[in-house]
Motif scaffolding. Sequence first.
Motif, PDB file in Angstrom:
ATOM      1  N   ASP A 250       0.826  -1.212   0.000  1.00 49.17           N
ATOM      2  CA  ASP A 250       0.000   0.000   0.000  1.00 49.17           C
ATOM      3  C   ASP A 250       0.858   1.259   0.000  1.00 49.17           C
ATOM      4  OD1 ASP A 250      -2.420  -1.273  -0.093  1.00 49.17           O
ATOM      5  OD2 ASP A 250      -2.759  -1.274   2.063  1.00 49.17           O
ATOM      6  N   ALA A 251       1.833   1.316   0.907  1.00 55.17           N
ATOM      7  CA  ALA A 251       2.625   2.538   1.069  1.00 55.17           C
ATOM      8  C   ALA A 251       3.621   2.742  -0.066  1.00 55.17           C
ATOM      9  CB  ALA A 251       3.355   2.507   2.414  1.00 55.17           C
ATOM     10  N   GLN A 252       4.232   1.667  -0.541  1.00 58.97           N
ATOM     11  CA  GLN A 252       5.233   1.765  -1.607  1.00 58.97           C
ATOM     12  C   GLN A 252       4.723   1.067  -2.870  1.00 58.97           C
ATOM     13  OE1 GLN A 252       8.525   0.058   0.840  1.00 58.97           O
ATOM     14  NE2 GLN A 252       9.546   2.007   0.478  1.00 58.97           N
ATOM     15  N   ALA A 253       3.489   1.372  -3.229  1.00 57.77           N
ATOM     16  CA  ALA A 253       2.812   0.653  -4.307  1.00 57.77           C
ATOM     17  C   ALA A 253       3.553   0.737  -5.634  1.00 57.77           C
ATOM     18  CB  ALA A 253       1.384   1.174  -4.457  1.00 57.77           C
ATOM     19  N   GLU A 254       4.012   1.909  -5.991  1.00 58.62           N
ATOM     20  CA  GLU A 254       4.659   2.051  -7.305  1.00 58.62           C
ATOM     21  C   GLU A 254       5.965   1.271  -7.376  1.00 58.62           C
ATOM     22  OE1 GLU A 254       4.918   6.026  -8.706  1.00 58.62           O
ATOM     23  OE2 GLU A 254       2.753   6.380  -8.602  1.00 58.62           O
ATOM     24  N   LEU A 255       6.740   1.263  -6.279  1.00 58.08           N
ATOM     25  CA  LEU A 255       7.966   0.459  -6.252  1.00 58.08           C
ATOM     26  C   LEU A 255       7.643  -1.032  -6.321  1.00 58.08           C
ATOM     27  CD1 LEU A 255      10.196   2.241  -3.561  1.00 58.08           C
ATOM     28  CD2 LEU A 255      10.613   2.072  -6.023  1.00 58.08           C
ATOM     29  N   ALA A 256       6.607  -1.448  -5.587  1.00 59.12           N
ATOM     30  CA  ALA A 256       6.229  -2.863  -5.573  1.00 59.12           C
ATOM     31  C   ALA A 256       5.736  -3.322  -6.946  1.00 59.12           C
ATOM     32  CB  ALA A 256       5.155  -3.106  -4.514  1.00 59.12           C
ATOM     33  N   LEU A 257       4.942  -2.480  -7.620  1.00 55.04           N
ATOM     34  CA  LEU A 257       4.390  -2.843  -8.925  1.00 55.04           C
ATOM     35  C   LEU A 257       5.459  -2.868 -10.012  1.00 55.04           C
ATOM     36  CD1 LEU A 257       1.082  -0.759  -8.803  1.00 55.04           C
ATOM     37  CD2 LEU A 257       1.296  -3.239  -8.578  1.00 55.04           C
ATOM     38  N   LYS A 258       6.507  -2.074  -9.842  1.00 51.65           N
ATOM     39  CA  LYS A 258       7.584  -2.044 -10.828  1.00 51.65           C
ATOM     40  C   LYS A 258       8.668  -3.086 -10.565  1.00 51.65           C
ATOM     41  CE  LYS A 258       7.059   2.902 -11.886  1.00 51.65           C
ATOM     42  NZ  LYS A 258       7.703   4.239 -11.821  1.00 51.65           N
ATOM     43  N   SER A 259       8.574  -3.803  -9.459  1.00 53.70           N
ATOM     44  CA  SER A 259       9.592  -4.790  -9.115  1.00 53.70           C
ATOM     45  C   SER A 259       9.460  -6.044  -9.983  1.00 53.70           C
ATOM     46  CB  SER A 259       9.461  -5.188  -7.638  1.00 53.70           C
ATOM     47  OG  SER A 259       8.250  -5.899  -7.416  1.00 53.70           O
ATOM     48  N   GLY A 437      16.883   7.854   0.794  1.00 56.02           N
ATOM     49  CA  GLY A 437      16.012   8.592  -0.109  1.00 56.02           C
ATOM     50  C   GLY A 437      16.416  10.050  -0.161  1.00 56.02           C
ATOM     51  N   GLN A 438      16.256  10.650  -1.323  1.00 53.01           N
ATOM     52  CA  GLN A 438      16.532  12.075  -1.461  1.00 53.01           C
ATOM     53  C   GLN A 438      15.724  12.625  -2.627  1.00 53.01           C
ATOM     54  OE1 GLN A 438      20.716  12.641  -2.174  1.00 53.01           O
ATOM     55  NE2 GLN A 438      20.727  11.501  -4.091  1.00 53.01           N
ATOM     56  N   ASN A 439      15.515  13.925  -2.604  1.00 52.89           N
ATOM     57  CA  ASN A 439      14.768  14.556  -3.693  1.00 52.89           C
ATOM     58  C   ASN A 439      15.068  16.052  -3.695  1.00 52.89           C
ATOM     59  OD1 ASN A 439      13.099  14.589  -5.907  1.00 52.89           O
ATOM     60  ND2 ASN A 439      11.213  14.851  -4.724  1.00 52.89           N
ATOM     61  N   TYR A 458       9.563   8.342  -3.749  1.00 52.83           N
ATOM     62  CA  TYR A 458       8.835   7.181  -3.231  1.00 52.83           C
ATOM     63  C   TYR A 458       8.957   7.193  -1.706  1.00 52.83           C
ATOM     64  CZ  TYR A 458       9.419   5.510  -8.048  1.00 52.83           C
ATOM     65  OH  TYR A 458       9.413   5.408  -9.413  1.00 52.83           O
ATOM     66  N   PRO A 459       7.921   6.767  -0.985  1.00 51.19           N
ATOM     67  CA  PRO A 459       8.034   6.669   0.475  1.00 51.19           C
ATOM     68  C   PRO A 459       9.187   5.741   0.876  1.00 51.19           C
ATOM     69  CG  PRO A 459       5.754   6.462  -0.217  1.00 51.19           C
ATOM     70  CD  PRO A 459       6.566   6.410  -1.465  1.00 51.19           C
ATOM     71  N   VAL A 460       9.850   6.092   1.973  1.00 49.15           N
ATOM     72  CA  VAL A 460      11.019   5.350   2.446  1.00 49.15           C
ATOM     73  C   VAL A 460      10.628   4.534   3.673  1.00 49.15           C
ATOM     74  CG1 VAL A 460      13.401   5.512   3.263  1.00 49.15           C
ATOM     75  CG2 VAL A 460      12.536   7.160   1.581  1.00 49.15           C
ATOM     76  N   GLN A 461      10.935   3.248   3.641  1.00 51.87           N
ATOM     77  CA  GLN A 461      10.587   2.354   4.744  1.00 51.87           C
ATOM     78  C   GLN A 461      11.516   2.598   5.936  1.00 51.87           C
ATOM     79  OE1 GLN A 461       9.591  -1.763   3.777  1.00 51.87           O
ATOM     80  NE2 GLN A 461      10.903  -2.471   5.443  1.00 51.87           N
ATOM     81  N   ILE A 462      10.916   2.775   7.131  1.00 56.44           N
ATOM     82  CA  ILE A 462      11.654   3.059   8.358  1.00 56.44           C
ATOM     83  C   ILE A 462      11.385   1.936   9.354  1.00 56.44           C
ATOM     84  CG2 ILE A 462      11.953   4.680  10.269  1.00 56.44           C
ATOM     85  CD1 ILE A 462      12.895   5.755   7.574  1.00 56.44           C
ATOM     86  N   GLU A 463      12.446   1.293   9.825  1.00 59.83           N
ATOM     87  CA  GLU A 463      12.308   0.198  10.782  1.00 59.83           C
ATOM     88  C   GLU A 463      12.294   0.753  12.205  1.00 59.83           C
ATOM     89  OE1 GLU A 463      11.640  -2.800   9.963  1.00 59.83           O
ATOM     90  OE2 GLU A 463      11.891  -2.484   7.822  1.00 59.83           O
ATOM     91  N   PRO A 464      11.660   0.050  13.134  1.00 62.40           N
ATOM     92  CA  PRO A 464      11.576   0.558  14.516  1.00 62.40           C
ATOM     93  C   PRO A 464      12.910   0.467  15.259  1.00 62.40           C
ATOM     94  CG  PRO A 464      10.544  -1.613  14.342  1.00 62.40           C
ATOM     95  CD  PRO A 464      10.879  -1.182  12.946  1.00 62.40           C
ATOM     96  N   ASP A 465      13.007   1.309  16.302  1.00 62.23           N
ATOM     97  CA  ASP A 465      14.112   1.264  17.277  1.00 62.23           C
ATOM     98  C   ASP A 465      15.479   1.518  16.647  1.00 62.23           C
ATOM     99  OD1 ASP A 465      12.169   0.585  19.197  1.00 62.23           O
ATOM    100  OD2 ASP A 465      12.351  -1.539  18.681  1.00 62.23           O
ATOM    101  N   THR A 466      15.522   2.308  15.593  1.00 60.06           N
ATOM    102  CA  THR A 466      16.774   2.698  14.948  1.00 60.06           C
ATOM    103  C   THR A 466      16.689   4.180  14.592  1.00 60.06           C
ATOM    104  OG1 THR A 466      17.059   0.487  14.001  1.00 60.06           O
ATOM    105  CG2 THR A 466      18.341   2.266  13.027  1.00 60.06           C
TER     106      THR A 466
END
Length: 523
Positions: A250-259, A437-439, A458-466
Motif C-alpha cells: 500500500d505505502a510503496q505501491a509504485e515500487l512494488a508494482l515495478k519490481s 532517499g533524497q529529492n 517514493y516513500p522510504v521504509q523506516i524500521e523501529p528502534d533505529t
Amino acid sequence: ILMVDEKGKNMKCLTFFLMLPETVKNRSKKSSKKGNSSSSSNSKLPPVCYEIITLKTKKKKKMAADIFPRKKPANTNTTAVQQYHQQNLNNNNTIPAPNWQGLYPTIRERNAVMFNNDLMADVHFVVGPPGGTQRLPGHKYVLAVGSSVFHAMFYGELAEDKDEIRIPDVEPAAFLAMLKYIYCDEIDLAADTVLATLYAAKKYIVPHLARACVNFLETSLSAKNACVLLSQSCLFEEPDLTQRCWEVIDAQAELALKSEGFCDIDFQTLESILRRETLNAKEIVVFEAALSWAEVECQRQELTATIENKRKVLGKALYLIRIPTMALDDFANGAAQSGILTLNETNDIFLWYTAAKKPELQFVSKPRKGLVPQRCHRFQSCAYRSNQWRYRGRCDSIQFAVDKRVFIAGFGLYGSSCGSAEYSAKIELKRQGVILGQNLSKYFSDGSSNTFPVWFEYPVQIEPDTFYTASVILDGNELSYFGQEGMTEVQCGKVTVQFQCSSDSTNGTGVQGGQIPELIFYA
C-alpha cells in the motif's frame, strides 16, 4: 550419602552405622537370653541405625556444560572436535574415532554430531525433484522427538518400515535446515531458501522453525519482494505476514508494482492487488504493471506474447484496472495506444472524459482511496525574528526513531516570514550514513506560519528502534519562520517518535528549535 533435591537448595546426609561382626554376635546372644521370638531371618541381619542431617547450601545446580567446560582449540592444529564438526557438515560421513562421546560435554552437542551423519542412521531420505535429489541420513528417534509428522511416520499405527523415503516436493537445502534445527537446536536461514524452509517446517509441523522463518521474512520485507511474499503468505496461511506485506504494498505501491517479483505472482494474487482500494499509486503505473505481468504469464503458459494473448491471460482482471480514473494525458499517451483495449472501449473511455452524458463502462470508474498521510509535529510553537531563520546553503538536520514500522513520504517545512516566497529544497533521509532517499524540489510559501510539504519520489521504509537522520538544504532569499519549544518524544496515533540532535546540522536546527517541524509518513 548426599542427596540433592530438584531445586538444588537443600542436601540430606544419610549416615549409616554398620555393626561389626563381633557386635552382631554379642547382640544375638543377648536376644536369645531374653527369649524373644523374633524371626530367624531378622536375627541373621545386622541392625542398621541411621541419622538424617539437613545441610543448607547456596550453590546452584550445575549443568553438564558448567561442570565440563569446553576447552579452547589449539591455535596450531585443528582439534578432534573441530574435525568431527567439519565431517558433520559434509554428507554421510561417519566418526571413526572411539569414545567420540567424551569430546562433547552436553547431550545437545552429542546429539548435534548425528546431524547429517550416517553413524547409527536407520533411515535415509531422497530429497528434491528428479534430477536434483540429495540422499540424507536420519535417525528415527531424534526425528520423532522433533516432529509429530515424523513420529506418526515411524512409530504411528500406520508406520511403514522403509529404509529410504522419497520427498520430491522439498528442496534439499530447506530439508537440511529443518534437520539442523531438529538435531542441533540451531536456526540457520538464508534469503534464497527461507521460503522453502518455511514450506518444510509447515509440512512436518515444526512450529518454532516456521515462526522463525516468518520473522526472518518480516524483517527482510521490502517493496522488491512484498508481492511474492504476499502470494506465499496466503499459501502458508500466515495472516500476520500477509498484513505486513499489504502495509508495504500500500505505502510503496509504485515500487512494488515495478519490481521483478510482481511478475512472478499467481493470478489470484494479481486480482487481489488490482482490487486494492488503498493502493497508493497512479493508475497508469497499475496498468503498465498488469501488462508486464501478462507478458511473463504468456511465457509461463508457452504462448506468444501478442496483444490477444496478453488480454486472454489477464481475463476479467483487466476490468479491475481503474482506467477511467487516469489523468487524460496518461490515458491518451498510454492505455489508449497500448492496443490492449478494443476500439469501442477506447471510444467509450474518451467519451467518459469529455461528454456530459457518460457511457456505461465495464471498468471501475471510482478512484482508489489510497492512504492518508500522517503528520508528526515536533514543535509547540513557532516564531520569526529580523535575523532568523536564514539560509545560505547550510544543512538543517534532526535525528528520529520510531517504535513501529512506518514509511516516510516527506517533510513539512516552514516558509517565508516576510510575505510569499519560493524555496528550493534538497531533502535527504539517511541511516548510519547511508542515503535511503533524497529529492530536489521547490515549494511556494504564502507568508503564513503554516508548514509546507516536500515529498520524496517514493516513500522510504523506516524500521523501529533505529535512529535515522532527516536533512534539508534550503535555498531562498527570504527569512523564514522557525520552530521552538521542541519535544524529544511525540505520540502520533499509534506511533511514538523520538527526536535527538544531529551532528549533520550546520544551520542551527536541533531538538529545541529550528526547521523540519514535521515528518510526513504512512503507518
